[in-house]
Enzyme design. Sequence first.
Site, PDB file in Angstrom:
ATOM      1  N   HIS A   1      62.707  83.959   6.907  1.00 23.43           N
ATOM      2  CA  HIS A   1      62.150  84.884   7.898  1.00 23.43           C
ATOM      3  C   HIS A   1      63.038  86.111   7.991  1.00 23.43           C
ATOM      4  O   HIS A   1      64.254  86.004   7.878  1.00 23.43           O
ATOM      5  CB  HIS A   1      62.061  84.206   9.277  1.00 23.43           C
ATOM      6  CG  HIS A   1      61.136  84.906  10.208  1.00 23.43           C
ATOM      7  ND1 HIS A   1      61.526  85.965  10.976  1.00 23.43           N
ATOM      8  CD2 HIS A   1      59.815  84.723  10.443  1.00 23.43           C
ATOM      9  CE1 HIS A   1      60.494  86.400  11.668  1.00 23.43           C
ATOM     10  NE2 HIS A   1      59.438  85.669  11.373  1.00 23.43           N
TER      11      HIS A   1
ATOM     12  N   ASP B   1      54.933  78.650   9.799  1.00 22.84           N
ATOM     13  CA  ASP B   1      53.839  78.271   8.905  1.00 22.84           C
ATOM     14  C   ASP B   1      54.107  76.985   8.124  1.00 22.84           C
ATOM     15  O   ASP B   1      53.200  76.450   7.491  1.00 22.84           O
ATOM     16  CB  ASP B   1      53.560  79.413   7.914  1.00 22.84           C
ATOM     17  CG  ASP B   1      53.060  80.654   8.617  1.00 22.84           C
ATOM     18  OD1 ASP B   1      52.179  80.514   9.481  1.00 22.84           O
ATOM     19  OD2 ASP B   1      53.552  81.753   8.323  1.00 22.84           O
TER      20      ASP B   1
HETATM   21  N1  CMC Z   1      61.986  80.841  -1.163  1.00 26.12           N
HETATM   22  C1  CMC Z   1      62.988  81.186  -2.002  1.00 26.12           C
HETATM   23  N2  CMC Z   1      63.816  82.217  -1.801  1.00 26.12           N
HETATM   24  C2  CMC Z   1      63.623  82.959  -0.698  1.00 26.12           C
HETATM   25  C3  CMC Z   1      62.612  82.669   0.209  1.00 26.12           C
HETATM   26  C4  CMC Z   1      61.762  81.567  -0.040  1.00 26.12           C
HETATM   27  N3  CMC Z   1      60.789  81.249   0.794  1.00 26.12           N
HETATM   28  N4  CMC Z   1      62.636  83.569   1.220  1.00 26.12           N
HETATM   29  C5  CMC Z   1      63.639  84.410   0.931  1.00 26.12           C
HETATM   30  N5  CMC Z   1      64.234  84.041  -0.215  1.00 26.12           N
HETATM   31  C6  CMC Z   1      65.411  84.678  -0.839  1.00 26.12           C
HETATM   32  C7  CMC Z   1      65.017  85.965  -1.546  1.00 26.12           C
HETATM   33  O1  CMC Z   1      64.697  85.733  -2.899  1.00 26.12           O
HETATM   34  C8  CMC Z   1      66.244  86.817  -1.349  1.00 26.12           C
HETATM   35  O2  CMC Z   1      67.196  86.405  -2.312  1.00 26.12           O
HETATM   36  P1  CMC Z   1      68.252  87.492  -2.915  1.00 26.12           P
HETATM   37  O3  CMC Z   1      69.028  87.983  -1.747  1.00 26.12           O
HETATM   38  O4  CMC Z   1      69.044  86.680  -3.878  1.00 26.12           O
HETATM   39  O5  CMC Z   1      67.423  88.551  -3.562  1.00 26.12           O
HETATM   40  C9  CMC Z   1      66.770  86.393   0.023  1.00 26.12           C
HETATM   41  O6  CMC Z   1      66.293  85.056   0.225  1.00 26.12           O
HETATM   42  C10 CMC Z   1      66.294  87.269   1.169  1.00 26.12           C
HETATM   43  O7  CMC Z   1      64.860  87.320   1.078  1.00 26.12           O
HETATM   44  P2  CMC Z   1      64.017  88.615   1.349  1.00 26.12           P
HETATM   45  O8  CMC Z   1      62.732  88.481   0.618  1.00 26.12           O
HETATM   46  O9  CMC Z   1      64.866  89.827   1.042  1.00 26.12           O
HETATM   47  O10 CMC Z   1      63.834  88.500   2.903  1.00 26.12           O
HETATM   48  P3  CMC Z   1      62.764  89.267   3.754  1.00 26.12           P
HETATM   49  O11 CMC Z   1      63.293  89.313   5.134  1.00 26.12           O
HETATM   50  O12 CMC Z   1      62.400  90.554   3.108  1.00 26.12           O
HETATM   51  O13 CMC Z   1      61.459  88.325   3.654  1.00 26.12           O
HETATM   52  C11 CMC Z   1      59.940  86.556   4.044  1.00 26.12           C
HETATM   53  C12 CMC Z   1      61.100  87.395   4.618  1.00 26.12           C
HETATM   54  C13 CMC Z   1      59.358  85.744   5.179  1.00 26.12           C
HETATM   55  C14 CMC Z   1      58.865  87.499   3.520  1.00 26.12           C
HETATM   56  C15 CMC Z   1      60.485  85.653   2.917  1.00 26.12           C
HETATM   57  O14 CMC Z   1      61.450  84.775   3.441  1.00 26.12           O
HETATM   58  C16 CMC Z   1      59.372  84.877   2.225  1.00 26.12           C
HETATM   59  O15 CMC Z   1      58.778  85.382   1.282  1.00 26.12           O
HETATM   60  N6  CMC Z   1      59.047  83.616   2.694  1.00 26.12           N
HETATM   61  C17 CMC Z   1      57.929  82.885   2.162  1.00 26.12           C
HETATM   62  C18 CMC Z   1      56.621  83.365   2.801  1.00 26.12           C
HETATM   63  C19 CMC Z   1      56.488  82.908   4.239  1.00 26.12           C
HETATM   64  O16 CMC Z   1      56.711  81.755   4.577  1.00 26.12           O
HETATM   65  N7  CMC Z   1      56.063  83.836   5.133  1.00 26.12           N
HETATM   66  C20 CMC Z   1      55.810  83.538   6.537  1.00 26.12           C
HETATM   67  C21 CMC Z   1      56.786  84.207   7.461  1.00 26.12           C
HETATM   68  S1  CMC Z   1      56.723  83.546   9.154  1.00 26.12           S
HETATM   69  C22 CMC Z   1      55.132  83.982   9.733  1.00 26.12           C
HETATM   70  C23 CMC Z   1      55.008  85.414  10.040  1.00 26.12           C
HETATM   71  O17 CMC Z   1      55.350  85.803  11.155  1.00 26.12           O
HETATM   72  O18 CMC Z   1      54.615  86.187   9.154  1.00 26.12           O
END
Ligand code: CMC
Length: 426
Positions: A304, A361
């Site tokens: 998140h 989720d």
């Molecule tokens: N599985 C594997 N690696 C992950 C995941 C995951 N679910 N989430 C983040 N990472 C890694 C990502 O690859 C990155 O690694 P690095 O720093 O080595 O490049 C690091 O963790 C930080 O991730 P980010 O994508 O830069 O973080 P963000 O804040 O931009 O994204 C997120 C947040 C929710 C989009 C992401 O965690 C994700 O894609 N999760 C899976 C989708 C999901 O469950 N979404 C629902 C969110 S909660 C409901 C809502 O309110 O939307």
Amino acid sequence: MSEFVKVIIEGKTYEFPVIIGTEGEKAFDISQLRKLTGYITHDPGFGSTGCCTSAITFMDGEKGILRYRGIPVDQLAEHSTFVETAYLLINGHLPNHEQLTNMRVLLNDSSMVHEDMKIFYQNFPRNTHPMGILSAMVNALKSFYPAYDNTEEEVTKMTLNLISKIRTMSAMSYRMSRGHMVIYPRPDYSYCANFLNMMFDNPVKPYKLDEDLVKALNVFWILHADHEQNCSTTAVRVVGSGKANLYAAISAGIAALWGPLHGGANQAVIEMLTNIQQSGYSIPQVIEKAKDKSDDFRLMGFGHRVYKTYDPRAKIMKKMCDAVLGKLKKKDPLLDTAKKLEEVALTDSYFIEKNLYPNVDFYSGIVLRAMGIPLNMFTVMFAIGRLPGWIAQWQEGVEDPNGKICRPRQIYTGAGLTNYVPLEER
Ligand code: CMC
């Protein structure tokens, strides 16, 4: 005494006023930055950018805190109903007895959907995703229930129409996609009971309401009711800032929510868990795949932007899975897979170092499956829950005396001045 942050740019010192929130969060106000310095900021994904001050929802991502209008979400989940929580978010305080009764009466009065709207439902191709239908039909509410300005009276009308009709319209889209007759709302049923009844009642097999499922649905929607400046709420605020009407802003919010990184994750989690079972991958193999940077696969329902600890909503949702399945005397093999995934991920250094925990989720789809909600309706369920938050945020945005149209800047990186070349010379 006002606080300032000093910033030195090209040898010159500038002072920017500091804004401090109720819980001590700090921002410095850079609204004059470009004018004073010629610089803009660059923050893709807005991770370090506050776009507004807001009195609606407080989140502390490090401590796992979520409060609506100051009230912890777990207290609301235990004691409140979705309708009462919606009132709280939109009006800023809990309703008294009379206010709550009045809201229930008005929601009942607004619950029917114009019969001509059925024609639109009938003409969407059968496999259309319900989120696409919902976004289009909510936008169409402006034509069927015109609102002419943003006076208090008109906004109240639009608010009641949205909260009440979204549930009727969502159930309608499910039934019509199956070729089933539409079930109309009943005045003697509560908000959540009515939704379940409109989804599942049948003239030859009347739907038997289960009070525990009605309570679970209340909790499900309370947990989704607001989450401050997330992707879809930002879409709602941005559309609202251009003075588009509330229906249009909510329609944009629904479209933004659809994505699998946002609300669409609840559908994606169940698809992922099902794939794991069918593919025969072991849990450690799935975890390795999620860590592999050359693989697009991510552990859906994990991670998140704000929470760097266990999402407080996921804690409640996980308990609810056991409670609902226990009550229904059902077993869901996907719940076992989810729990095993969580166990392995939370002891893996990749997930520990990046603070990746289950989000709302991860377990919510198991609860929805137990209720009988079909997979393609999962994100619609999220949208119904998030609606009061979107409305409150839209209202706060349009009423902000310092509010301006949202219009970020950019740093242009394209071609320099290039002369047009006539077609015959190319
Ligand atoms: N599985 C594997 N690696 C992950 C995941 C995951 N679910 N989430 C983040 N990472 C890694 C990502 O690859 C990155 O690694 P690095 O720093 O080595 O490049 C690091 O963790 C930080 O991730 P980010 O994508 O830069 O973080 P963000 O804040 O931009 O994204 C997120 C947040 C929710 C989009 C992401 O965690 C994700 O894609 N999760 C899976 C989708 C999901 O469950 N979404 C629902 C969110 S909660 C409901 C809502 O309110 O939307």
